[in-house]
Design an enzyme around this catalytic site. Structure first.
Site, PDB file in Angstrom:
ATOM      1  CG  ASP A 103      -1.967  -0.930   1.325  1.00 62.43           C
ATOM      2  OD1 ASP A 103      -2.245  -1.047  -0.115  1.00 62.43           O
ATOM      3  OD2 ASP A 103      -1.966  -1.495   2.347  1.00 62.43           O
ATOM      4  CD  GLU A 104       4.875  -0.346  -0.367  1.00 62.18           C
ATOM      5  OE1 GLU A 104       3.845  -0.546  -1.400  1.00 62.18           O
ATOM      6  OE2 GLU A 104       5.615  -1.098   0.338  1.00 62.18           O
ATOM      7  N   GLY A 105       1.663   2.963  -2.409  1.00 59.87           N
ATOM      8  CA  GLY A 105       1.668   3.837  -3.437  1.00 59.87           C
ATOM      9  C   GLY A 105       1.550   3.131  -5.000  1.00 59.87           C
ATOM     10  CE  LYS A 106       2.433  -2.512  -4.614  1.00 62.79           C
ATOM     11  NZ  LYS A 106       1.911  -2.171  -2.613  1.00 62.79           N
ATOM     12  N   GLY A 107       0.340   2.065  -7.160  1.00 63.23           N
ATOM     13  CA  GLY A 107      -0.945   2.100  -8.622  1.00 63.23           C
ATOM     14  C   GLY A 107      -0.805   3.218  -8.718  1.00 63.23           C
ATOM     15  N   GLY A 132      -4.504  -4.483  -3.874  1.00 63.72           N
ATOM     16  CA  GLY A 132      -5.488  -3.521  -4.086  1.00 63.72           C
ATOM     17  C   GLY A 132      -5.155  -2.075  -4.139  1.00 63.72           C
ATOM     18  CG  HIS A 133      -1.853  -2.745  -7.045  1.00 64.45           C
ATOM     19  ND1 HIS A 133      -1.626  -2.662  -7.866  1.00 64.45           N
ATOM     20  CD2 HIS A 133      -1.454  -2.944  -5.406  1.00 64.45           C
ATOM     21  CE1 HIS A 133      -0.618  -3.926  -7.346  1.00 64.45           C
ATOM     22  NE2 HIS A 133      -0.575  -2.979  -6.050  1.00 64.45           N
ATOM     23  CB  THR A 186      -6.608 -10.291   1.376  1.00 67.62           C
ATOM     24  OG1 THR A 186      -5.936 -11.292   0.976  1.00 67.62           O
ATOM     25  CG2 THR A 186      -5.102  -9.415   2.196  1.00 67.62           C
ATOM     26  CD  GLN A 211       0.365  -8.305  -2.510  1.00 64.40           C
ATOM     27  OE1 GLN A 211       1.261  -9.542  -3.085  1.00 64.40           O
ATOM     28  NE2 GLN A 211      -0.689  -8.797  -2.931  1.00 64.40           N
ATOM     29  CB  THR A 248      -9.950  -6.225   3.538  1.00 64.02           C
ATOM     30  OG1 THR A 248      -8.158  -5.539   4.203  1.00 64.02           O
ATOM     31  CG2 THR A 248      -8.919  -7.477   2.984  1.00 64.02           C
ATOM     32  N   GLY A 257       0.385  13.968  -3.562  1.00 62.76           N
ATOM     33  CA  GLY A 257      -1.291  13.644  -3.495  1.00 62.76           C
ATOM     34  C   GLY A 257      -2.055  12.766  -4.020  1.00 62.76           C
TER      35      GLY A 257
HETATM   36  P1  GDP Z   1      -0.472   0.489  -3.545  1.00 66.93           P
HETATM   37  O1  GDP Z   1      -1.044  -0.888  -3.072  1.00 66.93           O
HETATM   38  O2  GDP Z   1       0.817   0.596  -3.506  1.00 66.93           O
HETATM   39  O3  GDP Z   1      -1.133   0.706  -4.908  1.00 66.93           O
HETATM   40  O4  GDP Z   1      -1.334   1.219  -3.063  1.00 66.93           O
HETATM   41  P2  GDP Z   1      -2.996   1.337  -2.308  1.00 66.93           P
HETATM   42  O5  GDP Z   1      -3.536   1.902  -3.543  1.00 66.93           O
HETATM   43  O6  GDP Z   1      -3.662   0.820  -1.731  1.00 66.93           O
HETATM   44  O7  GDP Z   1      -2.772   2.560  -1.483  1.00 66.93           O
HETATM   45  C1  GDP Z   1      -2.318   4.053  -1.563  1.00 66.93           C
HETATM   46  C2  GDP Z   1      -3.471   4.939  -1.395  1.00 66.93           C
HETATM   47  O8  GDP Z   1      -2.993   6.372  -1.237  1.00 66.93           O
HETATM   48  C3  GDP Z   1      -4.651   4.992  -1.947  1.00 66.93           C
HETATM   49  O9  GDP Z   1      -6.203   5.986  -1.903  1.00 66.93           O
HETATM   50  C4  GDP Z   1      -3.731   6.360  -3.632  1.00 66.93           C
HETATM   51  O10 GDP Z   1      -5.027   6.384  -3.633  1.00 66.93           O
HETATM   52  C5  GDP Z   1      -3.422   7.254  -1.739  1.00 66.93           C
HETATM   53  N1  GDP Z   1      -2.369   7.832  -2.677  1.00 66.93           N
HETATM   54  C6  GDP Z   1      -1.026   7.605  -3.714  1.00 66.93           C
HETATM   55  N2  GDP Z   1      -0.400   8.436  -3.192  1.00 66.93           N
HETATM   56  C7  GDP Z   1      -0.593   9.211  -2.300  1.00 66.93           C
HETATM   57  C8  GDP Z   1      -0.072  10.640  -1.976  1.00 66.93           C
HETATM   58  O11 GDP Z   1       0.802  11.038  -2.247  1.00 66.93           O
HETATM   59  N3  GDP Z   1      -0.929  11.044  -1.234  1.00 66.93           N
HETATM   60  C9  GDP Z   1      -1.902  10.701  -0.851  1.00 66.93           C
HETATM   61  N4  GDP Z   1      -2.873  11.998  -0.043  1.00 66.93           N
HETATM   62  N5  GDP Z   1      -2.553   9.789  -1.279  1.00 66.93           N
HETATM   63  C10 GDP Z   1      -1.781   9.334  -2.256  1.00 66.93           C
HETATM   64  P1  IMO Z   2      -0.858  -3.774  -1.932  1.00 68.10           P
HETATM   65  O1  IMO Z   2      -0.946  -4.700  -3.666  1.00 68.10           O
HETATM   66  C1  IMO Z   2      -1.106  -4.553   1.924  1.00 68.10           C
HETATM   67  C2  IMO Z   2      -1.002  -8.831   3.684  1.00 68.10           C
HETATM   68  C3  IMO Z   2      -2.556  -8.672   4.714  1.00 68.10           C
HETATM   69  C4  IMO Z   2      -1.301  -9.946   5.165  1.00 68.10           C
HETATM   70  C5  IMO Z   2      -0.856 -10.987   5.025  1.00 68.10           C
HETATM   71  C6  IMO Z   2      -0.923 -12.263   3.722  1.00 68.10           C
HETATM   72  O2  IMO Z   2      -2.124  -3.409  -2.144  1.00 68.10           O
HETATM   73  O3  IMO Z   2       0.175  -3.799  -1.328  1.00 68.10           O
HETATM   74  P2  IMO Z   2      -2.260 -12.504   1.872  1.00 68.10           P
HETATM   75  O4  IMO Z   2      -3.830 -12.363   1.850  1.00 68.10           O
HETATM   76  O5  IMO Z   2      -1.750 -12.217   1.269  1.00 68.10           O
HETATM   77  O6  IMO Z   2      -2.382 -14.083   2.566  1.00 68.10           O
HETATM   78  O7  IMO Z   2      -2.015 -12.173   3.456  1.00 68.10           O
HETATM   79  O8  IMO Z   2      -0.117  -9.424   3.416  1.00 68.10           O
HETATM   80  N1  IMO Z   2      -0.766  -8.314   2.328  1.00 68.10           N
HETATM   81  C7  IMO Z   2      -0.894  -6.828   2.019  1.00 68.10           C
HETATM   82  N2  IMO Z   2      -1.299  -5.730   2.576  1.00 68.10           N
HETATM   83  N3  IMO Z   2      -1.172  -4.628   0.838  1.00 68.10           N
HETATM   84  C8  IMO Z   2      -1.223  -5.749   0.136  1.00 68.10           C
HETATM   85  O9  IMO Z   2      -1.428  -5.530  -1.525  1.00 68.10           O
HETATM   86  C9  IMO Z   2      -1.654  -6.832   0.682  1.00 68.10           C
HETATM   87  N4  IMO Z   2      -1.471  -8.079   0.065  1.00 68.10           N
HETATM   88  C10 IMO Z   2      -1.511  -8.771   1.106  1.00 68.10           C
HETATM   89  O10 IMO Z   2      -2.791  -7.718   5.357  1.00 68.10           O
HETATM   90  O11 IMO Z   2      -0.811  -9.589   6.846  1.00 68.10           O
HETATM   91 MG    MG Z   3      -2.976  -1.359  -1.714  1.00 70.35          MG
END
Ligand code: GDP
Ligand code: IMO
Ligand code: MG
Length: 432
Positions: free
Chosen positions: A13-17, A40-41, A130, A225, A302, A417
Site C-alpha cells: 500500500d505504498e502507492g504502487k498503483g 488493491g491498487h 486478505t 504487496q 478488505t 496527492g
Molecule cells: P498500492 O497498493 O501500493 O497501490 O497502494 P494503495 O492504492 O493500496 O494505497 C495507497 C493510497 O494512497 C491510495 O488510496 C492512493 O490513492 C493514495 N495515494 C497515493 N499517493 C498518494 C499521495 O501522494 N498522497 C495522498 N494523500 N494519497 C496518495
Molecule cells: P498491495 O498490492 C497490504 C497482507 C495481508 C496479510 C498478509 C498475508 O495493495 O500493496 P494474503 O492474503 O496475501 O495471504 O495476506 O499480507 N497483504 C497486504 N497488505 N497491501 C497488499 O497488497 C497486501 N496483500 C497482502 O494483510 O497481512
Molecule cells: Mg494496496
C-alpha cells in the site's frame, strides 16, 4: 532503452498503483508478476478513483498491452468482475489488449474456504490474510497439484485434477474445519463458464513480452504487496505467499533478469501495515490516528484500518538491497503536513542494548527492537499543489534529503496527492 520494475519497499500500500499508472505513459507493456487479488491498487485520474486487484495499473491508458503474468494467482470470478466493472465505466474498450498467462495458477473455491477456515481456526496463529485464497493457491502451485489457466481448456484434465485435489481438500474442510465438502462437477461447471469468458485474453505472455522487447518496446513490471511481505525476505510468517522483490519480476513474467534495467522502490513517507505481525515504529498514540485519518489508511481490498507509524529506514534499506532498487519514489508526503515534529527510524536497539541496522530474521526479536529515531521539524504549508522540488517547504526538503542519504539511493519522484498529476518528477526511470 530501459525497462522498469516497480516494487513496494514496506508492507504494501505504498502507492504502487498511482506510480505505475503514471509511468505507463512511457511504457508499451505493463506486466503484473506476482500476488493476486490480495492487492488493491488505487488510481485517481481527473478526480475519478479506480481500484484494481488483478488487472495491471496501466489499464487506464489507451493502446498499452496489459499482462497478468505466470507468477500471478488468478481468481477468475474476480477477474471477470473487474473486467465488467471497467467495461461499465467505459474503461475497457473492445480493443483493450489484456493478456493472461496460460501458465498462471487459478484460485479455486477450496483455496478461499481453506484461507478463511485457517484464519478462523483457534489452533492456527492468525496472519490477518486478505482471505482471498492466496496462500492455499500458492501452496498447491508448489505442491504441483495446482490448476493452471491452460487446464481450463482441457476438460478431462480439469476434472481429473479437481477430483484429485478435492480428495485432500474435502478431508481438511470436513474433518478439520467442520466445513461442507465441495464437488468436482460443480466447480468444473462454474470454472468452464469462466474459461469461455476469459478465453480471448489467454496467451503465452512470456512470448508477448519477449517479442515486444525485441521490437524495442518498453516494459513496466508492476509489483504487488511490499518487500517485507515477501515470502523469503519479509517478516515471516506474517507475509504473503509470493516473492514480492524485484527478482521475481523476471521469473513471474517469463523473462530473464537482464530484461529489467531500472527498479523503482515505492516508499511511503511513513509506514503502514495491514494484518498481524511486528511493526517497530507503530504509533498507537494520537499521532498514529492522525496519520491514519489524513492518509485515509484503509485497506483497498478488505477495508481494514491500516496500522500507521513513522518511516522505518531499516526496512527501506533492506528493500533497496533485496531488490537492487535504483531509485525511490516517495509517496504521501502531503499526509505529514501539519505535524510539528516528524521522526525517521535510523536503526534498532535490541533487547540487550545493541544497535543494529539489520532486520532480525526472528520476528520475536524484531518485535522487541526499539526504534532509534532522528527528529525533524515539520511544515505547515499545503504541498499538494507543488510540482517542483523547489516549491516544497525547506523542512520537507530536509526530510527528503535525509531519507535519500539513509537509503543511499536517489529519489526520482515525490508524490504529494492521490491524483495522477499531484506529483513532482525528478527523473524519468525510462530514460537513462
Ligand atoms: P498500492 O497498493 O501500493 O497501490 O497502494 P494503495 O492504492 O493500496 O494505497 C495507497 C493510497 O494512497 C491510495 O488510496 C492512493 O490513492 C493514495 N495515494 C497515493 N499517493 C498518494 C499521495 O501522494 N498522497 C495522498 N494523500 N494519497 C496518495
Ligand atoms: P498491495 O498490492 C497490504 C497482507 C495481508 C496479510 C498478509 C498475508 O495493495 O500493496 P494474503 O492474503 O496475501 O495471504 O495476506 O499480507 N497483504 C497486504 N497488505 N497491501 C497488499 O497488497 C497486501 N496483500 C497482502 O494483510 O497481512
Ligand atoms: Mg494496496
Amino acid at each position: 532503452m530501459p525497462n522498469v520494475a516497480v516494487v513496494g519497499t514496506q508492507w504494501g500500500d505504498e502507492g504502487k498503483g498511482k506510480i505505475v499508472d503514471l509511468y505507463t505513459e512511457n511504457a508499451d507493456v505493463i506486466a503484473r508478476f506476482q500476488g493476486g487479488n490480495n492487492a488493491g491498487h488505487t488510481l485517481v485520474v481527473k478526480g475519478r478513483k479506480t481500484v484494481l486487484h488483478l488487472i495491471p495499473s496501466g489499464i487506464l491508458h489507451n493502446n498499452k498491452i496489459c499482462i497478468i503474468g505466470n507468477g500471478v494467482v488468478v481468481d477468475p470470478v474476480v477477474l471477470m468482475q473487474e473486467i465488467e466493472e471497467l467495461q461499465k465505466g467505459g474503461l475497457f474498450p473492445p480493443n483493450t489488449k489484456l493478456y493472461i498467462s496460460e501458465k498462471a495458477h487459478l484460485i479455486m473455491p477450496y483455496h478461499k474456504r481453506l484461507d478463511a477456515a485457517r484464519e478462523a481456526s483457534s489452533t492456527g496463529k492468525k496472519i490477518g490474510t486478505t482471505g482471498r485464497g492466496i496462500g492455499p493457491a500458492y501452496e498447491d502451485k508448489m505442491a504441483r497439484t495446482g490448476i493452471r489457466v491452460c487446464d481450463l481448456y482441457d476438460e478431462p484434465r480439469l476434472l481429473e485434477k479437481l477430483q484429485c485435489s478435492l480428495t485432500e481438500k474435502n478431508f481438511l474442510l470436513t474433518g478439520l474445519y467442520n466445513d461442507k465438502p465441495l464437488t468436482a462437477d460443480e466447480i468444473a461447471v462454474e470454472y468452464l463458464a469462466y474459461a469461455a469468458k476469459i478465453k480471448p485474453y489467454v496467451a503465452d505472455t512470456s512470448l508477448i513480452i519477449d517479442t515486444a522487447i525485441k521490437m524495442g518496446k518498453k516494459i513496466l513490471f508492476e509489483g504487488a504487496q511490499g518487500s517485507h511481505l515477501d515470502i523469503d525476505h519479509g517478516t515471516y510468517p506474517y507475509v504473503t505467499s509470493s516473492n514480492t522483490v524485484a527478482g521475481n519480476a523476471a521469473c513471474g513474467s517469463g523473462v530473464g533478469p537482464n530484461a529489467i534495467n531500472n527498479i523503482v522502490g515505492i516508499c511511503k513517507a511513513y509506514t503502514t501495515r495491514v494484518g498481524e505481525g511486528p511493526f517497530p515504529t507503530e504509533l498507537t498514540c494520537e499521532i498514529g490516528q492522525r496519520i491514519q485519518k489524513a492518509g485515509q489508511e484503509f485497506g483497498a481490498t478488505t477495508g481494514r484500518q491500516r496500522r500507521c507509524g513513522w518511516l522505518d529506514m531499516v526496512l527501506v534499506r533492506q528493500a533497496v538491497r533485496t531488490s537492487s532498487i535504483t531509485a525511490l519514489a516517495i509517496t504521501k508526503l502531503d499526509v505529514l503536513t501539519g505535524l510539528d515534529m516528524i521522526k525517521i527510524c535510523v536503526g534498532y536497539k535490541s533487547e540487550n542494548g545493541e544497535f543494529t541496522h539489520a532486520v532480525p530474521a526472528n520476528i520475536d526479536l524484531l518485535a522487541q527492537c526499539q526504534p532509534v529515531y532522528e527528529e525533524f521539524a515539520g511544515w505547515k504549508e499545503d504541498i499538494v499543489g507543488s510540482r517542483d522540488i523547489t516549491e516544497l517547504p525547506a523542512n520537507a526538503r530536509k526530510y527528503l534529503q535525509r531519507l535519500e542519504e539513509l537509503a543511499d539511493v536517489r529519489i526520482n519522484l515525490v508524490s504529494v496527492g492521490a491524483g495522477r498529476e499531484e506529483t513532482i518528477i525528478l527523473k524519468n526511470p525510462f530514460r537513462d
